[in-house]
Every structure is written in structure tokens, then in C-alpha cells.
Design a protein around this motif. Structure first.
Motif, PDB file in Angstrom:
ATOM      1  N   UNK A 142     -54.893 -19.444 -11.185  1.00 11.09           N
ATOM      2  CA  UNK A 142     -54.312 -18.234 -10.594  1.00 11.09           C
ATOM      3  C   UNK A 142     -54.654 -17.058 -11.501  1.00 11.09           C
ATOM      4  N   UNK A 143     -55.384 -16.105 -10.957  1.00 10.72           N
ATOM      5  CA  UNK A 143     -55.796 -14.934 -11.730  1.00 10.72           C
ATOM      6  C   UNK A 143     -54.992 -13.724 -11.266  1.00 10.72           C
ATOM      7  N   UNK A 144     -54.430 -13.005 -12.220  1.00  8.18           N
ATOM      8  CA  UNK A 144     -53.642 -11.815 -11.910  1.00  8.18           C
ATOM      9  C   UNK A 144     -54.262 -10.588 -12.557  1.00  8.18           C
ATOM     10  N   UNK A 145     -54.408  -9.546 -11.769  1.00  6.69           N
ATOM     11  CA  UNK A 145     -54.932  -8.276 -12.257  1.00  6.69           C
ATOM     12  C   UNK A 145     -53.863  -7.204 -12.076  1.00  6.69           C
ATOM     13  N   UNK A 146     -53.700  -6.366 -13.086  1.00  2.50           N
ATOM     14  CA  UNK A 146     -52.721  -5.280 -13.032  1.00  2.50           C
ATOM     15  C   UNK A 146     -53.437  -3.946 -13.233  1.00  2.50           C
ATOM     16  N   UNK A 147     -53.408  -3.096 -12.210  1.00  2.92           N
ATOM     17  CA  UNK A 147     -53.950  -1.740 -12.316  1.00  2.92           C
ATOM     18  C   UNK A 147     -52.780  -0.800 -12.562  1.00  2.92           C
ATOM     19  N   UNK A 148     -52.752  -0.178 -13.724  1.00  2.58           N
ATOM     20  CA  UNK A 148     -51.531   0.453 -14.208  1.00  2.58           C
ATOM     21  C   UNK A 148     -51.268   1.858 -13.700  1.00  2.58           C
ATOM     22  N   UNK A 149     -52.278   2.540 -13.215  1.00  2.00           N
ATOM     23  CA  UNK A 149     -52.032   3.903 -12.766  1.00  2.00           C
ATOM     24  C   UNK A 149     -51.741   4.816 -13.935  1.00  2.00           C
ATOM     25  N   UNK A 150     -50.668   5.573 -13.851  1.00  2.07           N
ATOM     26  CA  UNK A 150     -50.296   6.517 -14.899  1.00  2.07           C
ATOM     27  C   UNK A 150     -49.875   5.773 -16.163  1.00  2.07           C
ATOM     28  N   UNK A 151     -50.446   6.148 -17.289  1.00  2.00           N
ATOM     29  CA  UNK A 151     -50.105   5.530 -18.566  1.00  2.00           C
ATOM     30  C   UNK A 151     -48.852   6.192 -19.121  1.00  2.00           C
ATOM     31  N   UNK A 152     -47.832   5.389 -19.384  1.00  6.73           N
ATOM     32  CA  UNK A 152     -46.581   5.915 -19.927  1.00  6.73           C
ATOM     33  C   UNK A 152     -46.269   5.230 -21.249  1.00  6.73           C
ATOM     34  N   UNK A 153     -45.459   5.888 -22.050  1.00  3.55           N
ATOM     35  CA  UNK A 153     -45.029   5.321 -23.323  1.00  3.55           C
ATOM     36  C   UNK A 153     -43.559   4.948 -23.222  1.00  3.55           C
ATOM     37  N   UNK A 154     -43.280   3.650 -23.281  1.00  4.82           N
ATOM     38  CA  UNK A 154     -41.900   3.183 -23.208  1.00  4.82           C
ATOM     39  C   UNK A 154     -41.305   3.153 -24.609  1.00  4.82           C
ATOM     40  N   UNK A 155     -40.090   3.657 -24.718  1.00  2.00           N
ATOM     41  CA  UNK A 155     -39.456   3.751 -26.035  1.00  2.00           C
ATOM     42  C   UNK A 155     -38.643   2.502 -26.363  1.00  2.00           C
ATOM     43  N   UNK A 156     -38.425   1.630 -25.380  1.00  2.00           N
ATOM     44  CA  UNK A 156     -37.647   0.414 -25.621  1.00  2.00           C
ATOM     45  C   UNK A 156     -38.454  -0.810 -25.219  1.00  2.00           C
ATOM     46  N   UNK A 157     -38.034  -1.946 -25.732  1.00  2.00           N
ATOM     47  CA  UNK A 157     -38.656  -3.214 -25.375  1.00  2.00           C
ATOM     48  C   UNK A 157     -37.707  -4.033 -24.505  1.00  2.00           C
ATOM     49  N   UNK A 158     -37.084  -3.359 -23.559  1.00  2.00           N
ATOM     50  CA  UNK A 158     -36.099  -3.996 -22.691  1.00  2.00           C
ATOM     51  C   UNK A 158     -36.811  -4.742 -21.564  1.00  2.00           C
ATOM     52  N   UNK A 159     -36.563  -6.057 -21.474  1.00  2.00           N
ATOM     53  CA  UNK A 159     -37.186  -6.860 -20.431  1.00  2.00           C
ATOM     54  C   UNK A 159     -36.167  -7.305 -19.381  1.00  2.00           C
ATOM     55  N   UNK A 160     -35.075  -6.565 -19.268  1.00  2.00           N
ATOM     56  CA  UNK A 160     -34.093  -6.856 -18.233  1.00  2.00           C
ATOM     57  C   UNK A 160     -34.739  -6.681 -16.859  1.00  2.00           C
ATOM     58  N   UNK A 161     -34.397  -7.567 -15.946  1.00  2.00           N
ATOM     59  CA  UNK A 161     -35.000  -7.523 -14.612  1.00  2.00           C
ATOM     60  C   UNK A 161     -34.391  -6.389 -13.801  1.00  2.00           C
ATOM     61  N   UNK A 162     -35.185  -5.365 -13.533  1.00  2.00           N
ATOM     62  CA  UNK A 162     -34.722  -4.224 -12.749  1.00  2.00           C
ATOM     63  C   UNK A 162     -35.034  -4.455 -11.268  1.00  2.00           C
ATOM     64  N   UNK A 163     -34.567  -3.541 -10.424  1.00  2.00           N
ATOM     65  CA  UNK A 163     -34.788  -3.678  -8.979  1.00  2.00           C
ATOM     66  C   UNK A 163     -36.272  -3.634  -8.637  1.00  2.00           C
ATOM     67  N   UNK A 164     -37.017  -2.784  -9.347  1.00  2.00           N
ATOM     68  CA  UNK A 164     -38.456  -2.676  -9.086  1.00  2.00           C
ATOM     69  C   UNK A 164     -39.162  -3.991  -9.392  1.00  2.00           C
ATOM     70  N   UNK A 165     -38.774  -4.627 -10.500  1.00  4.67           N
ATOM     71  CA  UNK A 165     -39.377  -5.910 -10.878  1.00  4.67           C
ATOM     72  C   UNK A 165     -39.021  -6.988  -9.867  1.00  4.67           C
ATOM     73  N   UNK A 166     -37.767  -6.996  -9.425  1.00  3.01           N
ATOM     74  CA  UNK A 166     -37.332  -7.998  -8.451  1.00  3.01           C
ATOM     75  C   UNK A 166     -38.062  -7.827  -7.125  1.00  3.01           C
ATOM     76  N   UNK A 167     -38.188  -6.578  -6.676  1.00  6.19           N
ATOM     77  CA  UNK A 167     -38.853  -6.318  -5.397  1.00  6.19           C
ATOM     78  C   UNK A 167     -40.330  -6.696  -5.453  1.00  6.19           C
ATOM     79  N   UNK A 168     -41.001  -6.335  -6.542  1.00  9.01           N
ATOM     80  CA  UNK A 168     -42.426  -6.630  -6.662  1.00  9.01           C
ATOM     81  C   UNK A 168     -42.666  -8.132  -6.819  1.00  9.01           C
ATOM     82  N   UNK A 169     -41.780  -8.808  -7.539  1.00  7.45           N
ATOM     83  CA  UNK A 169     -41.897 -10.260  -7.701  1.00  7.45           C
ATOM     84  C   UNK A 169     -41.762 -10.963  -6.359  1.00  7.45           C
ATOM     85  N   UNK A 170     -40.768 -10.548  -5.572  1.00  8.35           N
ATOM     86  CA  UNK A 170     -40.571 -11.142  -4.246  1.00  8.35           C
ATOM     87  C   UNK A 170     -41.783 -10.895  -3.351  1.00  8.35           C
TER      88      UNK A 170
END
Length: 280
Positions: A142-170
Motif C-alpha cells: 500500500x503506497x500513500x502519497x501526501x501533497x501538502x499544499x500550503x506549508x505551515x509551521x506547527x508550534x506543537x507536537x500534538x497528535x490528538x485526533x481532530x475532526x479533520x483527521x477523523x473525517x479524512x481517515x474515514x
């Protein structure tokens, strides 16, 4: 069902494209998409007896009940018949824990490794899951490719599952199911390996080892998943895929970076399981 076609001497499946309306792919989103697809692959190929989320809950329940019962047995006076009953239950709990412990520890180690690599390389572009006894001669890829679009700088290393992550995973799992990915279960237990493409200067030897010349057998037809931000200029034609790569799109400065494969040192060995029922 997914259609296969020949390209460069290799049979390839049509790429599954998934778009998100977000301007950028945050590291937590990538982490949970990869995590959910790992769970899907393990379950659909009969390497775990239940979906990963339920398996984690079951393991936590066994551990919690076992600890409570140990406290009860050590602190309370009770009839011998009652003590025998509790001891029998405790043995069953510990047996269940031992059965799942190695699997759950390896899954936890792999997830930690993915978090570490995303902390180092938040704009990671390619991830490969390999199912088989050997990553060079796998049964499924299984090969996964991620096209990131706008490059942002995240100030935290929080890996809590947000709504966006849940929706995209589903959305990713539903796309895999609708395309018939993993419709051919693997017979018997095997291993799951994970590889990421990163700059050659990437150094995380506790979790990853360089595999510069990694290539798997041309006999294997990989399942390809492309997750991208809905940004003009990032459209993709599946025919742009080259053999042995999951991602046809590179960041503007990627041509000057030496990208190689790194294999995670943590592998997941499956448990004997029955034919799964599809769950979303």
C-alpha cells in the motif's frame, strides 16, 4: 473494483485520489490517516481478530480488570470458593493480555516512530505499508502519497485526533473499501513493515534504518492512495506514477534534496484471525 494496467514492466492499480478542503496537511492528520490505514490493512488481511480501535479497547479493559482483581485478592478476606473463582478469572485475564501484549506493544512502538518522523519531517510525502514475510518480496503493498499544499509551521507536537483527521481517515478507508482494496485476504499470519521517504540526512536510528535502494518485486500490484489539498495546480493524473513510487508530485525545492527510503525497525506480526466483516 480497482483496475490494473501495465506500466514500465509492472502492473499497477489505478490511484485512489482523496481531496481535503484544508489548505495544508497537518502532521496529526497524516499520523491518523496512516494509523487508520494500518488498522484497515491488518484487519482486512486477517492479521488481527477485530478492528484496531476495538482491539485497543479490549486490551485496556483486560489490563484494568486484571489490576483491580489483583488488588481485591491482596487486600480482602474471602471464602476459599470465592478466591478460587477470582483466581480463575485472573488467569483468564492474564492469558488474554499475553495473547495481545506483543501485538499491542509493536503497534504502539510503530505509532511512536511515526510521530517522531513527523516531528522531524512534517511535510513527509511518501509512506509505504508492506505486508509479507519480507519487504522485498511482499504479498501486498500500500503506497500513500501526501501533497501538502500550503506549508505551515506547527508550534506543537500534538497528535490528538481532530475532526479533520477523523473525517479524512474515514474517507480514505471508505475509498479503499469501495475500490475493493484488500478484497483478497492473506492466508496465515505474516508481518507488516512500514517505510517512509525522507532526506538522506534524516537520522533517527532508534526507529528507522536507511534503505536507499529499496525496491520490491515487480510481480506485486501496489494499491496507491493519493491524499491532497484542494489547491489549484495540484491536480494529478494517475498515469504520472512511475514504478516503485507513490507520489508524482514534488515540492518546489525537492529536486535539490536527496530523498531515500527509511524502514521502520518496528514491525507488526499478525495474530491468527477469521475472515473479517467490513466495518467503517
Amino acid at each position: 473494483m480497482m483496475q490494473a494496467r501495465e506500466s514500465g514492466g509492472r502492473w499497477e492499480m489505478d490511484c485512489i485520489e482523496i481531496e481535503t478542503v484544508a489548505e495544508a496537511l497537518e502532521r496529526s492528520v497524516i499520523f491518523h490517516v496512516v494509523k487508520e490505514i494500518i488498522g484497515y490493512v491488518l484487519y482486512m488481511h486477517q492479521q488481527i481478530p477485530d478492528v484496531l480501535q476495538d482491539l485497543c479497547l479490549e486490551f485496556d479493559r483486560l489490563q484494568s480488570e486484571s489490576k483491580i482483581l489483583e488488588v481485591v485478592l491482596s487486600q480482602m478476606e474471602m471464602k476459599s470458593s470465592c478466591r478460587r473463582k477470582h483466581n480463575g478469572r485472573l488467569r483468564d485475564l492474564k492469558k488474554g493480555i499475553r495473547k495481545l501484549e506483543k501485538l499491542m506493544n509493536s503497534i504502539a512502538s510503530l505509532q511512536t516512530a511515526m510521530q517522531q518522523v513527523l516531528n522531524e519531517i512534517p511535510d513527509i510525502q511518501e509512506v509505504i505499508l508492506v505486508l509479507g514475510s519480507n519487504p522485498v518480496r511482499p504479498q501486498h503493498v500500500y503506497e500513500m502519497c501526501f501533497s501538502h499544499g500550503k506549508i505551515t509551521t506547527e508550534v506543537t507536537n500534538d497528535f490528538t485526533k481532530c475532526k479533520a483527521a477523523e473525517a479524512l481517515s474515514r474517507k480514505a478507508i471508505r475509498s479503499l473499501i469501495s475500490k475493493g482494496a484488500a478484497s483478497m485476504p492473506y492466508g496465515g499470519t505474516t508481518k507488516l513493515f512500514i517505510l517512509v521517504k525522507a532526506p538522506s540526512t534524516f537520522n533517527l536510528p532508534v526507529h528507522f534504518l536507511p534503505k536507499r535502494d529499496f525496491r520490491y518485486s515487480k510481480k506485486i500490484v501496489p494499491c496507491r492512495l493519493h491524499i491532497k489539498c484542494r489547491i489549484r495546480g495540484q491536480g494529478m493524473d494517475a498515469s504520472q506514477h512511475s514504478p516503485q513510487t507513490a507520489c508524482p508530485i514534488k515540492s518546489p525545492d525537492s529536486s535539490s534534496i536527496d530523498l531515500i527510503w527509511f524502514q521502520c525497525r518496528h514491525t507488526i506480526k499478525g495474530l491468527a484471525s477469521t475472515t473479517p466483516q467490513i466495518k467503517e
